[in-house]
Design an enzyme around this catalytic site. Sequence first.
Site, PDB file in Angstrom:
ATOM      1  N   CYS A  68       0.807  -1.235   0.000  1.00  0.00           N
ATOM      2  CA  CYS A  68       0.000   0.000   0.000  1.00  0.00           C
ATOM      3  C   CYS A  68       0.835   1.278   0.000  1.00  0.00           C
ATOM      4  CB  CYS A  68      -0.923   0.002   1.215  1.00  0.00           C
ATOM      5  SG  CYS A  68      -2.132  -1.314   1.156  1.00  0.00           S
TER       6      CYS A  68
HETATM    7  N1  LIG Z   1      -2.651  -6.113   1.850  1.00  0.00           N
HETATM    8  C1  LIG Z   1      -3.072  -5.021   2.464  1.00  0.00           C
HETATM    9  O1  LIG Z   1      -2.686  -4.728   3.569  1.00  0.00           O
HETATM   10  C2  LIG Z   1      -4.093  -4.100   1.802  1.00  0.00           C
HETATM   11  C3  LIG Z   1      -4.750  -3.163   2.608  1.00  0.00           C
HETATM   12  C4  LIG Z   1      -5.688  -2.326   2.045  1.00  0.00           C
HETATM   13  C5  LIG Z   1      -5.940  -2.394   0.667  1.00  0.00           C
HETATM   14  N2  LIG Z   1      -5.274  -3.291  -0.117  1.00  0.00           N
HETATM   15  C6  LIG Z   1      -5.608  -3.343  -1.545  1.00  0.00           C
HETATM   16  O2  LIG Z   1      -6.447  -4.461  -1.775  1.00  0.00           O
HETATM   17  C7  LIG Z   1      -6.188  -5.008  -3.070  1.00  0.00           C
HETATM   18  C8  LIG Z   1      -5.811  -6.468  -2.941  1.00  0.00           C
HETATM   19  O3  LIG Z   1      -4.624  -6.571  -2.182  1.00  0.00           O
HETATM   20  P1  LIG Z   1      -4.170  -7.898  -1.456  1.00  0.00           P
HETATM   21  O4  LIG Z   1      -3.092  -7.505  -0.508  1.00  0.00           O
HETATM   22  O5  LIG Z   1      -5.344  -8.645  -0.929  1.00  0.00           O
HETATM   23  O6  LIG Z   1      -3.552  -8.689  -2.706  1.00  0.00           O
HETATM   24  P2  LIG Z   1      -3.143 -10.237  -2.767  1.00  0.00           P
HETATM   25  O7  LIG Z   1      -2.101 -10.346  -3.802  1.00  0.00           O
HETATM   26  O8  LIG Z   1      -2.875 -10.751  -1.390  1.00  0.00           O
HETATM   27  O9  LIG Z   1      -4.460 -10.964  -3.269  1.00  0.00           O
HETATM   28  C9  LIG Z   1      -5.002 -10.765  -4.536  1.00  0.00           C
HETATM   29  C10 LIG Z   1      -5.627 -12.071  -4.998  1.00  0.00           C
HETATM   30  O10 LIG Z   1      -6.289 -11.818  -6.253  1.00  0.00           O
HETATM   31  C11 LIG Z   1      -6.077 -12.940  -7.086  1.00  0.00           C
HETATM   32  N3  LIG Z   1      -6.328 -12.518  -8.452  1.00  0.00           N
HETATM   33  C12 LIG Z   1      -5.548 -11.784  -9.275  1.00  0.00           C
HETATM   34  N4  LIG Z   1      -6.166 -11.556 -10.442  1.00  0.00           N
HETATM   35  C13 LIG Z   1      -7.375 -12.154 -10.371  1.00  0.00           C
HETATM   36  C14 LIG Z   1      -8.470 -12.268 -11.267  1.00  0.00           C
HETATM   37  N5  LIG Z   1      -8.450 -11.682 -12.452  1.00  0.00           N
HETATM   38  N6  LIG Z   1      -9.536 -12.974 -10.872  1.00  0.00           N
HETATM   39  C15 LIG Z   1      -9.558 -13.563  -9.640  1.00  0.00           C
HETATM   40  N7  LIG Z   1      -8.559 -13.471  -8.750  1.00  0.00           N
HETATM   41  C16 LIG Z   1      -7.484 -12.772  -9.113  1.00  0.00           C
HETATM   42  C17 LIG Z   1      -4.671 -13.389  -6.788  1.00  0.00           C
HETATM   43  O11 LIG Z   1      -4.458 -14.735  -7.154  1.00  0.00           O
HETATM   44  C18 LIG Z   1      -4.622 -13.185  -5.244  1.00  0.00           C
HETATM   45  O12 LIG Z   1      -5.041 -14.346  -4.543  1.00  0.00           O
HETATM   46  C19 LIG Z   1      -5.104  -4.134  -3.675  1.00  0.00           C
HETATM   47  O13 LIG Z   1      -5.694  -3.136  -4.428  1.00  0.00           O
HETATM   48  C20 LIG Z   1      -4.438  -3.523  -2.455  1.00  0.00           C
HETATM   49  O14 LIG Z   1      -3.828  -2.287  -2.758  1.00  0.00           O
HETATM   50  C21 LIG Z   1      -4.363  -4.165   0.439  1.00  0.00           C
END
Ligand SMILES: NC(=O)c1ccc[n+]([C@@H]2O[C@H](COP(=O)([O-])OP(=O)(O)OC[C@H]3O[C@@H](n4cnc5c(N)ncnc54)[C@H](O)[C@@H]3O)[C@@H](O)[C@H]2O)c1
Length: 436
Positions: free
Chosen positions: A275
């Site tokens: 982030c």
């Molecule tokens: N990790 C954090 O602390 C956090 C906090 C707030 C916001 N975010 C935001 O949330 C979003 C997700 O982050 P995250 O940390 O959960 O990511 P992550 O990489 O942990 O998880 C994303 C998941 O999406 C899957 N994926 C990718 N493309 C796909 C598709 N087309 N169809 C289905 N599944 C698909 C991946 O296989 C993965 O399991 C991002 O935008 C991030 O900026 C993350």
Amino acid sequence: MPSLIDTLLDRIRAREARVGVIGLGYVGLPLAVEFARAGYSVTGFDVDAQKAAQINAGKSYIPDVPDADLSEVVKAGKLRATTDMHALGEMDAIDICVPTPLRKTKDPDLSYVVLAVEAVAATIKPGQLIILESTTYPGTTDEVVQPMLEEKGLEADVDFFLAFSPERVDPGNLRFTTKNIPKIVGGVGPKSTEAASLLYGASVQTVVPVSSTRVAEMVKLLENTFRAVNIGLVNEIALMCHKMDIGVWEVIDAAKTKPFGFMPFYPGPGLGGHCIPIDPFYLSWKARQNGFECRFIELAGHINASMPHYVVERVGDALNSVRKAINGSRVHLVGVAYKRDVNDMRESPALDVLELLTKRGAVLSYTDPWVPELQHGGHAMKSVDLAGALAAKPDCAIICTDHSSFDYETLIASGTLIVDTRNALKGREAETIFRL
Ligand SMILES: NC(=O)c1ccc[n+]([C@@H]2O[C@H](COP(=O)([O-])OP(=O)(O)OC[C@H]3O[C@@H](n4cnc5c(N)ncnc54)[C@H](O)[C@@H]3O)[C@@H](O)[C@H]2O)c1
């Protein structure tokens, strides 16, 4: 006949709505579990078949989701995971939680969002509620997602409902979790805001509706820019204090006794995680499209990116104190995850420190109970046990991540030179300890 919105609201209220979550990572999996615990029938969609299989076996790969919580909802038939995107058409509500990284050029990479929205658009049905949770620049929902979903002739806020709701989860934080972090919700119209607010209201304690998707998108970027800029400020103060021979950690501890108008931020080896190093650049990219330069973001970015170099400078200082050079020295990293007590390596500054030290000829090893293996310089490095690493007498140890399980007493007692980038050794004084 009841209207589409009334039918949807009734189904949400009665816990009859089928909820789909696309992207079962750090954000999507905890959210899917919360919806399931609230009584909804939840289907998780991911492109990763291994993740889907693990979920269906009740095995969590996200530290914030205990196996017991996951297997309870899986066994109860409330949560299942699949890679079959066709089932999206059977959902009443769909939450999109896929990654939003930066390209090498620091431009937003919306390709995951676009793929997920294409899958939703392929099976879209009247009355569905679609919510984007992935962090992104203001305008993504109404400029990119809405036209894709309207392609087949359905109209947003009339035939289907569309909202943005930023995820604020803080992995590893035991006090504030998906359940008790207030949820911002902004729809493309009032019906969309109402439906999304009702859905979240069933599974999180507080919902904060805002007037548009753009406001909701901007809220998240303000929050993360606020952190990036303040971390940049305190990192600059740390560099400044070092030149003036003032202990920055003591300064911050004393300053935070002020009960108002000050909030402590701490220096460190650089920004990490998915982030803070990334989101502000989504904002500056979009601002630039509108003829606006975000000077604070750029400046904080420069300072924060310089921190791994400063860590290496401190390693040089430490080794210099015993007439050694970085070249040829054995340097052991204590902690490599991007922050305490998580297994997330994304953007971890430890990777930069490893790279910079490798270029200078250091011989590297690491300990991290959360990260058994990492990729560095095209090959895999394995975590070694700290006691064993110290027995081999490294020339210098760097505390890059202050995991709570580390035995700092043994580390100090070993007499190894230590560069402490996190003030993990607070209150301990020794000639072998070098702080930021
Ligand atoms: N990790 C954090 O602390 C956090 C906090 C707030 C916001 N975010 C935001 O949330 C979003 C997700 O982050 P995250 O940390 O959960 O990511 P992550 O990489 O942990 O998880 C994303 C998941 O999406 C899957 N994926 C990718 N493309 C796909 C598709 N087309 N169809 C289905 N599944 C698909 C991946 O296989 C993965 O399991 C991002 O935008 C991030 O900026 C993350």
